[in-house]
Structure formats: C-alpha cells, structure tokens
Design a protein around this motif. Structure first.
Motif, PDB file in Angstrom:
ATOM      1  N   GLU A   2     -51.712   6.850  -8.966  1.00  0.00           N
ATOM      2  CA  GLU A   2     -51.455   8.139  -8.342  1.00  0.00           C
ATOM      3  C   GLU A   2     -50.043   8.612  -8.667  1.00  0.00           C
ATOM      4  OE1 GLU A   2     -51.251  10.074  -3.926  1.00  0.00           O
ATOM      5  OE2 GLU A   2     -52.375   8.234  -4.215  1.00  0.00           O
ATOM      6  N   GLN A   3     -49.914   9.918  -8.977  1.00  0.00           N
ATOM      7  CA  GLN A   3     -48.618  10.537  -9.215  1.00  0.00           C
ATOM      8  C   GLN A   3     -48.166  11.196  -7.923  1.00  0.00           C
ATOM      9  OE1 GLN A   3     -46.818  10.939 -12.305  1.00  0.00           O
ATOM     10  NE2 GLN A   3     -48.171   9.375 -13.091  1.00  0.00           N
ATOM     11  N   ILE A   4     -46.923  10.994  -7.560  1.00  0.00           N
ATOM     12  CA  ILE A   4     -46.386  11.575  -6.343  1.00  0.00           C
ATOM     13  C   ILE A   4     -45.206  12.460  -6.720  1.00  0.00           C
ATOM     14  CG2 ILE A   4     -45.227  11.089  -4.156  1.00  0.00           C
ATOM     15  CD1 ILE A   4     -46.774   8.452  -4.091  1.00  0.00           C
ATOM     16  N   SER A   5     -45.205  13.684  -6.182  1.00  0.00           N
ATOM     17  CA  SER A   5     -44.077  14.572  -6.383  1.00  0.00           C
ATOM     18  C   SER A   5     -42.944  14.110  -5.471  1.00  0.00           C
ATOM     19  CB  SER A   5     -44.474  16.012  -6.053  1.00  0.00           C
ATOM     20  OG  SER A   5     -43.369  16.863  -6.238  1.00  0.00           O
ATOM     21  N   THR A   6     -41.788  13.908  -6.045  1.00  0.00           N
ATOM     22  CA  THR A   6     -40.655  13.390  -5.290  1.00  0.00           C
ATOM     23  C   THR A   6     -39.952  14.520  -4.547  1.00  0.00           C
ATOM     24  OG1 THR A   6     -40.347  11.729  -7.003  1.00  0.00           O
ATOM     25  CG2 THR A   6     -38.539  12.039  -5.471  1.00  0.00           C
ATOM     26  N   PRO A   7     -40.017  14.535  -3.213  1.00  0.00           N
ATOM     27  CA  PRO A   7     -39.296  15.558  -2.451  1.00  0.00           C
ATOM     28  C   PRO A   7     -37.783  15.386  -2.609  1.00  0.00           C
ATOM     29  CG  PRO A   7     -40.824  14.345  -1.044  1.00  0.00           C
ATOM     30  CD  PRO A   7     -40.768  13.640  -2.362  1.00  0.00           C
ATOM     31  N   LYS A   8     -37.058  16.478  -2.414  1.00  0.00           N
ATOM     32  CA  LYS A   8     -35.608  16.444  -2.582  1.00  0.00           C
ATOM     33  C   LYS A   8     -34.958  15.371  -1.712  1.00  0.00           C
ATOM     34  CE  LYS A   8     -31.505  19.314  -2.506  1.00  0.00           C
ATOM     35  NZ  LYS A   8     -30.928  20.633  -2.313  1.00  0.00           N
ATOM     36  N   THR A   9     -35.361  15.272  -0.471  1.00  0.00           N
ATOM     37  CA  THR A   9     -34.725  14.298   0.425  1.00  0.00           C
ATOM     38  C   THR A   9     -35.017  12.862  -0.011  1.00  0.00           C
ATOM     39  OG1 THR A   9     -36.594  14.471   1.936  1.00  0.00           O
ATOM     40  CG2 THR A   9     -34.666  15.811   2.433  1.00  0.00           C
ATOM     41  N   ASP A  51     -46.861   6.192  -8.029  1.00  0.00           N
ATOM     42  CA  ASP A  51     -46.577   5.540  -6.747  1.00  0.00           C
ATOM     43  C   ASP A  51     -46.153   4.084  -6.921  1.00  0.00           C
ATOM     44  OD1 ASP A  51     -49.158   4.791  -7.490  1.00  0.00           O
ATOM     45  OD2 ASP A  51     -49.962   4.920  -5.474  1.00  0.00           O
ATOM     46  N   ASN A  52     -46.673   3.399  -7.932  1.00  0.00           N
ATOM     47  CA  ASN A  52     -46.267   2.006  -8.126  1.00  0.00           C
ATOM     48  C   ASN A  52     -44.809   1.906  -8.590  1.00  0.00           C
ATOM     49  OD1 ASN A  52     -46.898   2.896 -10.770  1.00  0.00           O
ATOM     50  ND2 ASN A  52     -47.378   0.824 -11.419  1.00  0.00           N
ATOM     51  N   HIS A  53     -44.303   2.922  -9.284  1.00  0.00           N
ATOM     52  CA  HIS A  53     -42.888   2.928  -9.673  1.00  0.00           C
ATOM     53  C   HIS A  53     -42.018   3.065  -8.426  1.00  0.00           C
ATOM     54  CE1 HIS A  53     -43.449   4.309 -14.135  1.00  0.00           C
ATOM     55  NE2 HIS A  53     -44.187   3.243 -13.812  1.00  0.00           N
ATOM     56  N   LEU A  54     -42.415   3.960  -7.530  1.00  0.00           N
ATOM     57  CA  LEU A  54     -41.660   4.146  -6.289  1.00  0.00           C
ATOM     58  C   LEU A  54     -41.632   2.870  -5.471  1.00  0.00           C
ATOM     59  CD1 LEU A  54     -42.863   7.722  -5.278  1.00  0.00           C
ATOM     60  CD2 LEU A  54     -40.749   7.078  -6.465  1.00  0.00           C
ATOM     61  N   ARG A  56     -41.841  -0.208  -6.602  1.00  0.00           N
ATOM     62  CA  ARG A  56     -40.968  -1.179  -7.267  1.00  0.00           C
ATOM     63  C   ARG A  56     -39.502  -0.863  -6.999  1.00  0.00           C
ATOM     64  NH1 ARG A  56     -43.743  -1.443 -13.176  1.00  0.00           N
ATOM     65  NH2 ARG A  56     -41.974  -2.756 -13.689  1.00  0.00           N
ATOM     66  N   ILE A  57     -39.157   0.422  -7.034  1.00  0.00           N
ATOM     67  CA  ILE A  57     -37.778   0.833  -6.775  1.00  0.00           C
ATOM     68  C   ILE A  57     -37.419   0.517  -5.320  1.00  0.00           C
ATOM     69  CG2 ILE A  57     -36.237   2.817  -6.584  1.00  0.00           C
ATOM     70  CD1 ILE A  57     -37.939   4.053  -8.938  1.00  0.00           C
ATOM     71  N   ASP A  58     -38.284   0.926  -4.407  1.00  0.00           N
ATOM     72  CA  ASP A  58     -38.009   0.695  -2.985  1.00  0.00           C
ATOM     73  C   ASP A  58     -37.872  -0.795  -2.677  1.00  0.00           C
ATOM     74  OD1 ASP A  58     -38.022   3.428  -2.635  1.00  0.00           O
ATOM     75  OD2 ASP A  58     -40.052   3.491  -1.792  1.00  0.00           O
ATOM     76  N   HIS A  59     -38.691  -1.629  -3.308  1.00  0.00           N
ATOM     77  CA  HIS A  59     -38.603  -3.073  -3.105  1.00  0.00           C
ATOM     78  C   HIS A  59     -37.257  -3.608  -3.606  1.00  0.00           C
ATOM     79  CE1 HIS A  59     -39.939  -7.201  -2.676  1.00  0.00           C
ATOM     80  NE2 HIS A  59     -39.523  -7.423  -3.907  1.00  0.00           N
ATOM     81  N   ALA A  60     -36.818  -3.144  -4.764  1.00  0.00           N
ATOM     82  CA  ALA A  60     -35.554  -3.624  -5.331  1.00  0.00           C
ATOM     83  C   ALA A  60     -34.352  -3.183  -4.493  1.00  0.00           C
ATOM     84  CB  ALA A  60     -35.399  -3.122  -6.761  1.00  0.00           C
ATOM     85  N   LEU A  61     -34.485  -2.052  -3.803  1.00  0.00           N
ATOM     86  CA  LEU A  61     -33.379  -1.534  -3.004  1.00  0.00           C
ATOM     87  C   LEU A  61     -33.411  -1.997  -1.552  1.00  0.00           C
ATOM     88  CD1 LEU A  61     -33.218   2.100  -4.398  1.00  0.00           C
ATOM     89  CD2 LEU A  61     -31.732   0.163  -4.965  1.00  0.00           C
ATOM     90  N   ALA A  62     -34.479  -2.698  -1.172  1.00  0.00           N
ATOM     91  CA  ALA A  62     -34.601  -3.148   0.233  1.00  0.00           C
ATOM     92  C   ALA A  62     -33.629  -4.243   0.556  1.00  0.00           C
ATOM     93  CB  ALA A  62     -36.014  -3.614   0.490  1.00  0.00           C
TER      94      ALA A  62
END
Length: 62
Positions: A2-9, A51-54, A56-62
């Motif tokens: 799934e592709q997710i549009s990244t909101p500004k916030t 969504d899987n990229h998001l 992975r990023i969120d996991h690395a920054l947790a």
C-alpha cells in the motif's frame, strides 16, 4: 504494498525524530536498508511512500 500519502505533520515529525537521534539520511539508510531517495520521500509532505517503508523508518527511530 500500500502507498500512503505522507501528511505534512508526519513528514516533519519523521525528520525531527531522525535529527533528534543524531542520524543523517545516510545513517538512517544503513539502519533501514532503504535508499536515500526513499528516505527523502518519506520526509517530503505529500509524497507517496509504501507503508512498509514507513514502518521500517519508524522502527529505526523508536
């Protein structure tokens, strides 16, 4: 995938979280296995990011 549009916030939050950890885009690329272009897109408001990229990023920054 799934592709997710990244909101500004969310894009701003991701960048701020990366900087708070002291990571450059290159550091985060090593931690996530994503390319610099994929990471830059995740920090760009309105970009279409898998969504899987998001996750992975969120996991690395947790």
């Amino acid at each position: 995938m799934e592709q997710i549009s990244t909101p500004k916030t969310a894009a701003s939050h991701r960048r701020e979280a990366r900087l708070a950890k002291g990571y450059s885009l290159e550091d985060l690329a090593v931690a996530t296995g994503l390319t610099l272009a994929e990471l830059a897109a995740a920090e760009k408001p309105g970009a279409q990011v898998p969504d899987n990229h998001l996750a992975r990023i969120d996991h690395a920054l947790a």
